[in-house]
Each structure stands twice: as C-alpha cells, then as structure tokens.
Design an enzyme around this catalytic site. Sequence first.
Site, PDB file in Angstrom:
ATOM      1  N   TYR A 283      -7.271 -12.435   2.249  1.00 44.66           N
ATOM      2  CA  TYR A 283      -8.648 -12.062   2.617  1.00 44.66           C
ATOM      3  C   TYR A 283      -9.537 -11.802   1.402  1.00 44.66           C
ATOM      4  O   TYR A 283     -10.746 -11.620   1.537  1.00 44.66           O
ATOM      5  CB  TYR A 283      -8.658 -10.852   3.561  1.00 44.66           C
ATOM      6  N   GLU A 284      -8.958 -11.782   0.218  1.00 41.97           N
ATOM      7  CA  GLU A 284      -9.791 -11.602  -0.971  1.00 41.97           C
ATOM      8  C   GLU A 284     -10.576 -12.881  -1.296  1.00 41.97           C
ATOM      9  O   GLU A 284     -11.383 -12.893  -2.230  1.00 41.97           O
ATOM     10  CB  GLU A 284      -8.936 -11.131  -2.153  1.00 41.97           C
TER      11      GLU A 284
ATOM     12  N   HIS B  49      -9.201   2.952   6.486  1.00 40.47           N
ATOM     13  CA  HIS B  49      -8.277   2.699   5.375  1.00 40.47           C
ATOM     14  C   HIS B  49      -7.716   4.001   4.789  1.00 40.47           C
ATOM     15  O   HIS B  49      -6.575   4.032   4.337  1.00 40.47           O
ATOM     16  CB  HIS B  49      -8.993   1.875   4.291  1.00 40.47           C
TER      17      HIS B  49
ATOM     18  N   MET C 126      -1.802  -7.707   7.262  1.00 45.27           N
ATOM     19  CA  MET C 126      -2.627  -8.730   6.606  1.00 45.27           C
ATOM     20  C   MET C 126      -1.948  -9.328   5.371  1.00 45.27           C
ATOM     21  O   MET C 126      -2.620  -9.896   4.507  1.00 45.27           O
ATOM     22  CB  MET C 126      -3.965  -8.118   6.179  1.00 45.27           C
ATOM     23  N   SER C 127      -0.644  -9.214   5.300  1.00 44.56           N
ATOM     24  CA  SER C 127       0.043  -9.730   4.103  1.00 44.56           C
ATOM     25  C   SER C 127       1.385 -10.327   4.516  1.00 44.56           C
ATOM     26  O   SER C 127       1.548 -10.769   5.652  1.00 44.56           O
ATOM     27  CB  SER C 127       0.254  -8.588   3.100  1.00 44.56           C
TER      28      SER C 127
ATOM     29  N   SER D 242       0.825  -1.211   0.000  1.00 45.55           N
ATOM     30  CA  SER D 242       0.000   0.000   0.000  1.00 45.55           C
ATOM     31  C   SER D 242       0.855   1.254   0.000  1.00 45.55           C
ATOM     32  O   SER D 242       1.708   1.428   0.856  1.00 45.55           O
ATOM     33  CB  SER D 242      -0.889   0.064   1.254  1.00 45.55           C
TER      34      SER D 242
ATOM     35  N   ASN E 191      -0.504   3.462  10.991  1.00 50.49           N
ATOM     36  CA  ASN E 191      -1.428   3.833  12.073  1.00 50.49           C
ATOM     37  C   ASN E 191      -1.045   3.027  13.295  1.00 50.49           C
ATOM     38  O   ASN E 191      -0.408   1.982  13.160  1.00 50.49           O
ATOM     39  CB  ASN E 191      -2.871   3.479  11.663  1.00 50.49           C
TER      40      ASN E 191
ATOM     41  N   ALA F 276       2.063  -2.084   4.505  1.00 50.41           N
ATOM     42  CA  ALA F 276       1.558  -1.143   5.494  1.00 50.41           C
ATOM     43  C   ALA F 276       1.127  -1.986   6.684  1.00 50.41           C
ATOM     44  O   ALA F 276       0.608  -3.088   6.506  1.00 50.41           O
ATOM     45  CB  ALA F 276       0.367  -0.384   4.927  1.00 50.41           C
TER      46      ALA F 276
ATOM     47  N   HIS G 277      -4.288 -10.465  -1.645  1.00 58.33           N
ATOM     48  CA  HIS G 277      -4.308 -10.835  -0.232  1.00 58.33           C
ATOM     49  C   HIS G 277      -5.185 -12.068  -0.009  1.00 58.33           C
ATOM     50  O   HIS G 277      -6.182 -12.259  -0.702  1.00 58.33           O
ATOM     51  CB  HIS G 277      -4.865  -9.689   0.616  1.00 58.33           C
TER      52      HIS G 277
ATOM     53  N   HIS H  94      -4.145  -0.756  -4.776  1.00 55.65           N
ATOM     54  CA  HIS H  94      -3.251  -1.796  -5.276  1.00 55.65           C
ATOM     55  C   HIS H  94      -3.444  -1.944  -6.785  1.00 55.65           C
ATOM     56  O   HIS H  94      -4.386  -2.599  -7.233  1.00 55.65           O
ATOM     57  CB  HIS H  94      -3.556  -3.141  -4.614  1.00 55.65           C
TER      58      HIS H  94
HETATM   59  N1  HPA Z   1      -3.755  -3.813  11.106  1.00 57.20           N
HETATM   60  C1  HPA Z   1      -3.574  -4.669  10.088  1.00 57.20           C
HETATM   61  N2  HPA Z   1      -3.165  -4.297   8.899  1.00 57.20           N
HETATM   62  C2  HPA Z   1      -2.902  -3.005   8.705  1.00 57.20           C
HETATM   63  C3  HPA Z   1      -3.069  -2.055   9.705  1.00 57.20           C
HETATM   64  C4  HPA Z   1      -3.523  -2.479  10.984  1.00 57.20           C
HETATM   65  O1  HPA Z   1      -3.698  -1.705  11.938  1.00 57.20           O
HETATM   66  N3  HPA Z   1      -2.715  -0.853   9.172  1.00 57.20           N
HETATM   67  C5  HPA Z   1      -2.337  -1.089   7.895  1.00 57.20           C
HETATM   68  N4  HPA Z   1      -2.453  -2.393   7.598  1.00 57.20           N
END
Ligand code: HPA
Length: 274
Positions: free
Chosen positions: A87-88, A249, A213-214, A32, A237, A115, A85, A63
């Site tokens: 989760y897709e 997001h 998540m990756s 990202s 974050n 990210a 990902h 993406h």
């Molecule tokens: N958690 C999981 N994946 C992320 C986050 C998060 O806080 N920020 C960016 N990708």
Amino acid sequence: MTKTYYEQVQAAVAYIQTQVTTTPTIGLVLGSGLGSLADQIEDKIVLPYETIPYFPQSSVVGHAGNLVIGQLEGKTVIALQGRVHFYEGISMQTATFSIRVMQLLGVKQLIVTNAAGGVNTTFEPGTLMIIEDHINLMGTSPLIGENIAEFGTRFPDMTYAYTPKLRELAKTVAAKLAVPVREGVYVGFTGPAYETPAEVRYARIIGGDAAGMSTVPEVIVASHAQMEVVGISCITNMAAGVMNQPLDHSEVMDVANRVHHQFVQLVKGLIAQM
Ligand code: HPA
C-alpha cells in the site's frame, strides 16, 4: 544501463556480503510492535535499509528500517526490522525485494510476523495466531511477470506454503512456554484503509480468521524460493464491525506492545528449535 530486478537483488546481496562474514539461514520479518526483537540479536551488524543498494525503505510509523544480521538462540539470523507494504505505492516485486535478498544470501527458513485484525469472533485483541494458510485478496501476485528461473519455477506449489512441521513446532514451543496460541487462516488485503464490516464478514465466510495488509506477498515469494515458512499474527484488534467501535492505528500499536513479551518468547523459542 539500468539493472534488471535480479541484478538489483544481486547488488544488494554483494554489498551485504561485504559487511558480514556469517551466512544467515533463518530469516525474520518483524511486523508492527515486534521490531525490538532485532535489538536482542547478538554480535550483530545493523544495516539501515538506505545504505543497501536498491533496498526499499518503509514510510510507516512503527516500522524502523534496518537489516540486522547476527546470532539469536545460537542461530545465525537475518532480521528485517520493519517491512515495506504494497500500500505504500510500490510494486509487488519491490515489496518482496528483501525476501529475494534473503534467498540469494542462502536463507532456508523464514519466520514472518504481523499485526492483524481478528475475523474469527472467538479471538480477542492480544491473541497470537499461528498462520495455517492464507487467502490472497490483494488482487495481484509478486510472481506476475516473466518468471526469473534463478529464483524459482513458473507455477510454484502452495500446498505446504506454511510448512506443516514448523507449524507443529510453533505449537509445541508455545505449549512449553505456556503462551496461548490459536491457529487460523490469514486473509491479505491491500489496505491501507482497514476493511469494511462487509469485507470482514466476507473474509469470515470464505474461511478467514484474521485480516491484514502484509505477509501474503512475502510468503508467495518464499514458497517460490522453496523456503520453509512459519507465520505468526498478533491479533491487535477485532476487525471492523466485529465490535461496535471504530479502529485506529494507535490501538494496534498498544496491543502489539502489550503482548510483545509473549510474542518475543515464542519467536525465540521457535528459533532455538529450528
Ligand atoms: N485489518 C488489517 N490489518 C490490520 C488490522 C486490521 O483490522 N489490524 C492490524 N493490522
């Protein structure tokens, strides 16, 4: 006859080889906000994922979906501009198809970026974290199923999954460029929901510094492929519950854009020294 997974990877590789004459040795997975680094690749061939046989396509905002092969910092690189990902709703094998393609193309070193949310309370949004190790909380692995011996061994070692010498190099390059970096453990969750505050506390207790998540599936496959790996997370974050505010997001994308320049400098500096 439907092709086996291995044959599908071979078909993708055969197609890519008809499009390029160079042999990439360094692979780049651009997460990202870092996708634009692919635009800086010179003498490049851009292959949209949908043009490559069997290549999975991403559905996530931010993406793009291109395989970009060319020259960066004097090296022949192959970049994934956008990743798919787990989760897709795809299998772990599909989520790591691109890494297998890189393997059969001859890639020996992989730079993965992502990210992630800050779990370590001394991080702040914008922190760049060199991944020291990971914890797989995705509940599965891309290596589950029959082992494909052409790809690697049944029980690959993960002791040096994040190659120590490349981690050191990343720190040295960062210091030279005066880009502040931290080091830490990446905890991989499936998403797509962000973690709960309790899950974030759990991640911290078990030794995690960042949540995302990756990356975990890709690095498992890269280890199986005996690639050297270096991973860098952009902490976009603080993870859920660390600060008293909800996550979204767009904040992730804003922070990724803010540190984009430093992130790009670091990755390019690293490539130059690899
Ligand atoms: N958690 C999981 N994946 C992320 C986050 C998060 O806080 N920020 C960016 N990708």
